[in-house]
Design a protein around this motif. Structure first.
Motif, PDB file in Angstrom:
ATOM      1  N   GLU A 147      30.212  11.646 -21.164  1.00  0.00           N
ATOM      2  CA  GLU A 147      28.834  12.104 -21.398  1.00  0.00           C
ATOM      3  C   GLU A 147      28.114  11.163 -22.358  1.00  0.00           C
ATOM      4  OE1 GLU A 147      26.405  15.883 -23.372  1.00  0.00           O
ATOM      5  OE2 GLU A 147      28.570  16.040 -22.999  1.00  0.00           O
ATOM      6  N   ALA A 148      28.814  10.742 -23.408  1.00  0.00           N
ATOM      7  CA  ALA A 148      28.210   9.807 -24.365  1.00  0.00           C
ATOM      8  C   ALA A 148      27.864   8.486 -23.694  1.00  0.00           C
ATOM      9  CB  ALA A 148      29.174   9.569 -25.532  1.00  0.00           C
ATOM     10  N   ALA A 149      28.734   8.021 -22.804  1.00  0.00           N
ATOM     11  CA  ALA A 149      28.485   6.764 -22.100  1.00  0.00           C
ATOM     12  C   ALA A 149      27.282   6.891 -21.166  1.00  0.00           C
ATOM     13  CB  ALA A 149      29.729   6.342 -21.319  1.00  0.00           C
ATOM     14  N   ASP A 150      27.195   8.021 -20.446  1.00  0.00           N
ATOM     15  CA  ASP A 150      26.061   8.233 -19.532  1.00  0.00           C
ATOM     16  C   ASP A 150      24.743   8.312 -20.299  1.00  0.00           C
ATOM     17  OD1 ASP A 150      27.780   8.257 -17.389  1.00  0.00           O
ATOM     18  OD2 ASP A 150      27.919  10.451 -17.270  1.00  0.00           O
ATOM     19  N   LEU A 151      24.753   9.049 -21.411  1.00  0.00           N
ATOM     20  CA  LEU A 151      23.546   9.161 -22.232  1.00  0.00           C
ATOM     21  C   LEU A 151      23.164   7.802 -22.817  1.00  0.00           C
ATOM     22  CD1 LEU A 151      24.177  12.509 -24.161  1.00  0.00           C
ATOM     23  CD2 LEU A 151      22.390  12.076 -22.464  1.00  0.00           C
ATOM     24  N   SER A 152      24.172   7.003 -23.144  1.00  0.00           N
ATOM     25  CA  SER A 152      23.915   5.678 -23.696  1.00  0.00           C
ATOM     26  C   SER A 152      23.188   4.795 -22.686  1.00  0.00           C
ATOM     27  CB  SER A 152      25.234   5.028 -24.104  1.00  0.00           C
ATOM     28  OG  SER A 152      25.029   3.697 -24.543  1.00  0.00           O
ATOM     29  N   SER A 153      23.642   4.845 -21.434  1.00  0.00           N
ATOM     30  CA  SER A 153      22.987   4.068 -20.371  1.00  0.00           C
ATOM     31  C   SER A 153      21.547   4.522 -20.173  1.00  0.00           C
ATOM     32  CB  SER A 153      23.776   4.211 -19.064  1.00  0.00           C
ATOM     33  OG  SER A 153      23.139   3.529 -18.011  1.00  0.00           O
ATOM     34  N   SER A 154      21.341   5.839 -20.208  1.00  0.00           N
ATOM     35  CA  SER A 154      19.994   6.390 -20.063  1.00  0.00           C
ATOM     36  C   SER A 154      19.096   5.970 -21.219  1.00  0.00           C
ATOM     37  CB  SER A 154      20.070   7.922 -19.985  1.00  0.00           C
ATOM     38  OG  SER A 154      18.776   8.489 -19.974  1.00  0.00           O
ATOM     39  N   LEU A 155      19.645   5.984 -22.443  1.00  0.00           N
ATOM     40  CA  LEU A 155      18.867   5.603 -23.617  1.00  0.00           C
ATOM     41  C   LEU A 155      18.486   4.119 -23.567  1.00  0.00           C
ATOM     42  CD1 LEU A 155      17.579   6.280 -26.309  1.00  0.00           C
ATOM     43  CD2 LEU A 155      19.809   5.923 -27.407  1.00  0.00           C
ATOM     44  N   GLU A 156      19.376   3.285 -23.046  1.00  0.00           N
ATOM     45  CA  GLU A 156      19.053   1.864 -22.922  1.00  0.00           C
ATOM     46  C   GLU A 156      17.822   1.666 -22.041  1.00  0.00           C
ATOM     47  OE1 GLU A 156      22.509  -0.119 -21.532  1.00  0.00           O
ATOM     48  OE2 GLU A 156      23.491  -0.168 -23.504  1.00  0.00           O
ATOM     49  N   ASP A 157      17.744   2.437 -20.940  1.00  0.00           N
ATOM     50  CA  ASP A 157      16.567   2.365 -20.066  1.00  0.00           C
ATOM     51  C   ASP A 157      15.321   2.844 -20.806  1.00  0.00           C
ATOM     52  OD1 ASP A 157      18.159   1.450 -18.007  1.00  0.00           O
ATOM     53  OD2 ASP A 157      18.420   3.427 -17.092  1.00  0.00           O
ATOM     54  N   ASP A 158      15.465   3.941 -21.577  1.00  0.00           N
ATOM     55  CA  ASP A 158      14.323   4.471 -22.341  1.00  0.00           C
ATOM     56  C   ASP A 158      13.813   3.442 -23.353  1.00  0.00           C
ATOM     57  OD1 ASP A 158      14.708   6.821 -20.951  1.00  0.00           O
ATOM     58  OD2 ASP A 158      15.708   7.866 -22.605  1.00  0.00           O
ATOM     59  N   LEU A 159      14.746   2.782 -24.027  1.00  0.00           N
ATOM     60  CA  LEU A 159      14.353   1.803 -25.046  1.00  0.00           C
ATOM     61  C   LEU A 159      13.689   0.584 -24.417  1.00  0.00           C
ATOM     62  CD1 LEU A 159      17.447   1.958 -27.438  1.00  0.00           C
ATOM     63  CD2 LEU A 159      15.159   2.878 -27.839  1.00  0.00           C
ATOM     64  N   THR A 160      14.138   0.217 -23.226  1.00  0.00           N
ATOM     65  CA  THR A 160      13.484  -0.892 -22.517  1.00  0.00           C
ATOM     66  C   THR A 160      12.030  -0.546 -22.214  1.00  0.00           C
ATOM     67  OG1 THR A 160      15.549  -1.672 -21.517  1.00  0.00           O
ATOM     68  CG2 THR A 160      13.503  -2.281 -20.408  1.00  0.00           C
ATOM     69  N   GLU A 161      11.800   0.704 -21.767  1.00  0.00           N
ATOM     70  CA  GLU A 161      10.423   1.138 -21.493  1.00  0.00           C
ATOM     71  C   GLU A 161       9.586   1.121 -22.761  1.00  0.00           C
ATOM     72  OE1 GLU A 161       9.012   1.944 -18.456  1.00  0.00           O
ATOM     73  OE2 GLU A 161      10.872   1.124 -17.667  1.00  0.00           O
ATOM     74  N   LEU A 162      10.150   1.569 -23.867  1.00  0.00           N
ATOM     75  CA  LEU A 162       9.421   1.581 -25.136  1.00  0.00           C
ATOM     76  C   LEU A 162       9.143   0.169 -25.624  1.00  0.00           C
ATOM     77  CD1 LEU A 162      11.262   4.530 -26.906  1.00  0.00           C
ATOM     78  CD2 LEU A 162       8.819   4.443 -26.391  1.00  0.00           C
ATOM     79  N   GLU A 163      10.107  -0.734 -25.417  1.00  0.00           N
ATOM     80  CA  GLU A 163       9.887  -2.123 -25.794  1.00  0.00           C
ATOM     81  C   GLU A 163       8.733  -2.718 -25.000  1.00  0.00           C
ATOM     82  OE1 GLU A 163      14.370  -3.560 -27.156  1.00  0.00           O
ATOM     83  OE2 GLU A 163      13.748  -3.700 -25.054  1.00  0.00           O
ATOM     84  N   LEU A 164       8.703  -2.419 -23.709  1.00  0.00           N
ATOM     85  CA  LEU A 164       7.606  -2.910 -22.879  1.00  0.00           C
ATOM     86  C   LEU A 164       6.269  -2.397 -23.380  1.00  0.00           C
ATOM     87  CD1 LEU A 164       9.135  -2.558 -19.303  1.00  0.00           C
ATOM     88  CD2 LEU A 164       8.265  -4.661 -20.313  1.00  0.00           C
TER      89      LEU A 164
END
Length: 370
Positions: free
Chosen positions: A96-113
């Motif tokens: 679960e932590a790994a899945d959430l981590s992957s999801s958060l990476e996508d979220d942070l990419t959107e925020l960086e953009l």
């Protein structure tokens, strides 16, 4: 063990802190309070235009702060799941932590953009036009392939697409296509696609199966808000109407509803045929003309040449921004950022363009020329 470590989580903490800094989260909170107080003041709605701007800005800021808050909460959940998984040895928690981590990476990419988009127009909608270049019928087929690639990409991102004009080619493909994309940061994201796209493949129309190189040009313009004024003299316009033909050649109706507007002083021509009425087609064509004339005005400013559209080049050899090679090997490569992939089908058929679009903006922020 799940593919996640404390070092991975610490790296996410670092990225979130950086993004919060980029977006000036603390300052945004203060600005939100100020704008909320302003919206509650007496007489605020007396000036409708100003009130509309304030509320739009307030909505945008709240959205960005909410995204940051959501990312922070997700990071807390990752840490909690990881700690408990380490303590109890339960693999499900680590997964679960790994899945959430992957999801958060996508979220942070959107925020960086979002943090890289500094122009208000970047956060708005986009008008995309695709035109075939060198290559004859092959180029018209390439135009159609790009059209469907972008439709797939917009669908992946949950953006709304309105096809305004998709004129069939002489035999195959499209003579040109224009569509409007509505969604968060649509123009900011898609302006990375502005330029010339090169395709190398075995020609599907050549009996000798020879390799063919073809080109198509993609133009990306912002949809201008009503608050930006562009003066257009009605005497400078020639408006023609003609029969509409939908994508694939089918008749849309039996009336002359398609509209072509020519701006005589500049020679700019815009068309629209896919709306339900001549009035709607004319309204959209005028919105495209406004965007083109606005862009033209920006180009006249000494230090703002190519501010929106980028350098204008022939749709031919030596000017492409991205190459799509299907033969003798398979590779899609962006010639600006260097991002590449051998999974051509995922790009052309599935619209998997984020790696190229994000890569372009990272390259731009890192010093690449717009």
């Amino acid at each position: 063990m799940a593919d996640i470590t404390q070092a991975d989580i610490d790296a996410l903490h670092g990225r979130l802190d950086e993004v919060s800094g980029y977006l000036h989260a603390d300052q945004k909170e203060l600005t939100i309070k100020e704008l909320e107080a302003q919206s509650l003041s007496e007489g605020f709605w007396d000036d409708a235009d100003n009130a509309s701007k304030v509320m739009a800005r307030l909505t945008q800021l709240k959205g960005e702060v909410s995204q940051l808050s959501s990312a922070s909460s997700k990071l807390d959940d990752i840490q909690a799941a990881y700690d408990l998984g380490q303590e109890t040895g339960e693999q499900d928690l680590l997964d679960e932590a790994a899945d959430l981590s992957s999801s958060l990476e996508d979220d942070l990419t959107e925020l960086e953009l979002a943090s890289w988009f500094t122009d208000d127009l970047d956060h708005g909608d986009a008008i995309v036009t695709i035109n075939p270049g060198q290559g004859g019928l092959e180029a018209q087929d390439w135009c159609d392939m790009l059209f469907h690639m972008y439709l797939a990409y917009c669908d992946r991102r949950g953006w709304k697409v309105t096809v305004n004009d998709a004129t069939p080619g002489e035999v195959i493909g499209l003579d040109h296509a224009t569509f409007t994309v509505s969604g968060p940061n649509a123009y900011g994201m898609l302006r990375s696609e502005h330029g010339i796209h090169r395709l190398v493949r075995i020609s599907p129309t050549d009996a000798k199966k020879r390799r063919q190189t073809t080109f198509a040009g993609v133009e990306v313009l912002p949809v201008l808000p009503d608050t930006i004024e562009v003066d257009i003299d009605a005497d400078d316009l020639r408006i023609d109407v003609y029969h509409s033909h939908g994508h694939g050649g089918q008749g849309v109706n039996t009336t002359d509803s398609a509209v072509r507007i020519t701006h005589l002083p500049t020679g700019i021509v815009v068309t629209c045929q896919n709306e339900r009425s001549q009035i709607q087609n004319k309204a959209f064509a005028m919105s495209v003309l406004r965007s083109k004339l606005y862009e033209l005005e920006l180009q006249k400013r000494a230090d703002e040449v190519e501010e929106i559209r980028g350098p204008q080049s022939d749709i031919s050899w030596g000017n492409q921004i991205r190459s799509y090679v299907l033969y003798p090997y398979q590779l899609v490569k962006d010639l600006r950022s260097g991002v590449e992939t051998g999974d051509v089908d995922s790009v052309l058929s599935d619209g998997d363009l984020d790696k190229f679009i994000v890569g372009y903006h990272r390259w731009l922020v890192g010093g690449g020329e717009r």
